[in-house]
Design a protein around this motif. Sequence first.
Motif, PDB file in Angstrom:
ATOM      1  N   GLU A 130       2.396  -0.751   4.495  1.00  0.00           N
ATOM      2  CA  GLU A 130       2.096   0.618   4.068  1.00  0.00           C
ATOM      3  C   GLU A 130       3.397   1.387   3.851  1.00  0.00           C
ATOM      4  O   GLU A 130       4.373   1.187   4.583  1.00  0.00           O
ATOM      5  N   HIS A 177       0.832  -1.214   0.000  1.00  0.00           N
ATOM      6  CA  HIS A 177       0.000   0.000   0.000  1.00  0.00           C
ATOM      7  C   HIS A 177       0.860   1.256   0.000  1.00  0.00           C
ATOM      8  O   HIS A 177       2.015   1.210   0.407  1.00  0.00           O
ATOM      9  N   HIS A 202      -2.390  -3.302  -3.605  1.00  0.00           N
ATOM     10  CA  HIS A 202      -3.745  -3.259  -3.038  1.00  0.00           C
ATOM     11  C   HIS A 202      -4.820  -3.331  -4.125  1.00  0.00           C
ATOM     12  O   HIS A 202      -5.815  -4.022  -3.998  1.00  0.00           O
ATOM     13  N   CYS A 249      -4.716   2.574  -4.791  1.00  0.00           N
ATOM     14  CA  CYS A 249      -3.553   2.197  -3.984  1.00  0.00           C
ATOM     15  C   CYS A 249      -2.844   1.017  -4.669  1.00  0.00           C
ATOM     16  O   CYS A 249      -3.519   0.110  -5.149  1.00  0.00           O
TER      17      CYS A 249
HETATM   18 ZN    ZN Z   1      -4.007   0.363   0.189  1.00  0.00          ZN
END
Ligand code: ZN
Length: 277
Positions: A102, A34, A145, A153
């Motif tokens: 992330e 992400h 994602h 994303c």
């Molecule tokens: Zn994401």
Amino acid sequence: MSGEVFSKLITSVNPKIMNYSSRGGHKIDRIVIHHNATTNKNVAMNTWVKGGRANTSAHYEVTPTEIIGCISESDAAWHCGGTGGADKPKMSYPNQRSIGIENVNKTGAPKWEVDHKTIINTAKLVADICKRYGIPLDRQHVLGHKEVTATACPGGINVDEVVQLAKGYYYGGTHDEPGIPGKAGIPAAKPASTGWIKQNGTFTVTTPGGIKLRSGSASTKSPLIAVLPKGSVVKYNAYGYAGGYVWIRQPRNNGYGYLPTGNASGNKRTSYWGNFK
Ligand SMILES: [Zn+2]
């Protein structure tokens, strides 16, 4: 929380209690990448705190200098389950079976770029996770994602590049790593004393960790194009000595790629990382 499971690569743990749930007995067999959609890591992580309105979270937050443990790998983070309704995930039990990483952005909309140092950290983390859980390190198991649910994303992240880089770390390090004493990191805009020596041929990579292909110039500081895995065949039209390596020059659509093919002492080759034909 006791018994939290994190990669040994983490630089810190975020102590805040964030959204998570049980894996429900599901085996971990996917990694989902992400981007934060913000250039502020704290803004991102604060949206994952339990009780917040976003109903999201991730196992790791990665920056150019940090890998922050957020949700224990033993639990499911809320990162790729979709928003409900028509947004149906493309795989079953997306959160229960995956680890979510992330990455903080370097720039905002519309490009949402991510620093290359962040990508390197994520690649190291991906390699580590794949090794520990026996997850195949490929694009079927390491996903962006948007390959799981309907979203833009991971922004400017190229997941192919993440996997390519991760392969270098997975196979025990890659040649041409910065930090090899007296070898890498020596700036060299062009081969020092000899210049480029014209020669046409092919080079086959044999070193298990692969070799990093660079753009711009024959230097380990030049931008990375890819890690060429063992077995890759490169056509070249010249070679030269620079920074403690013997480089070959690969003609590409928009210029040249530069590949170190072994160590050199001055203008004398001292090792081979592949075969020439
Ligand atoms: Zn994401």
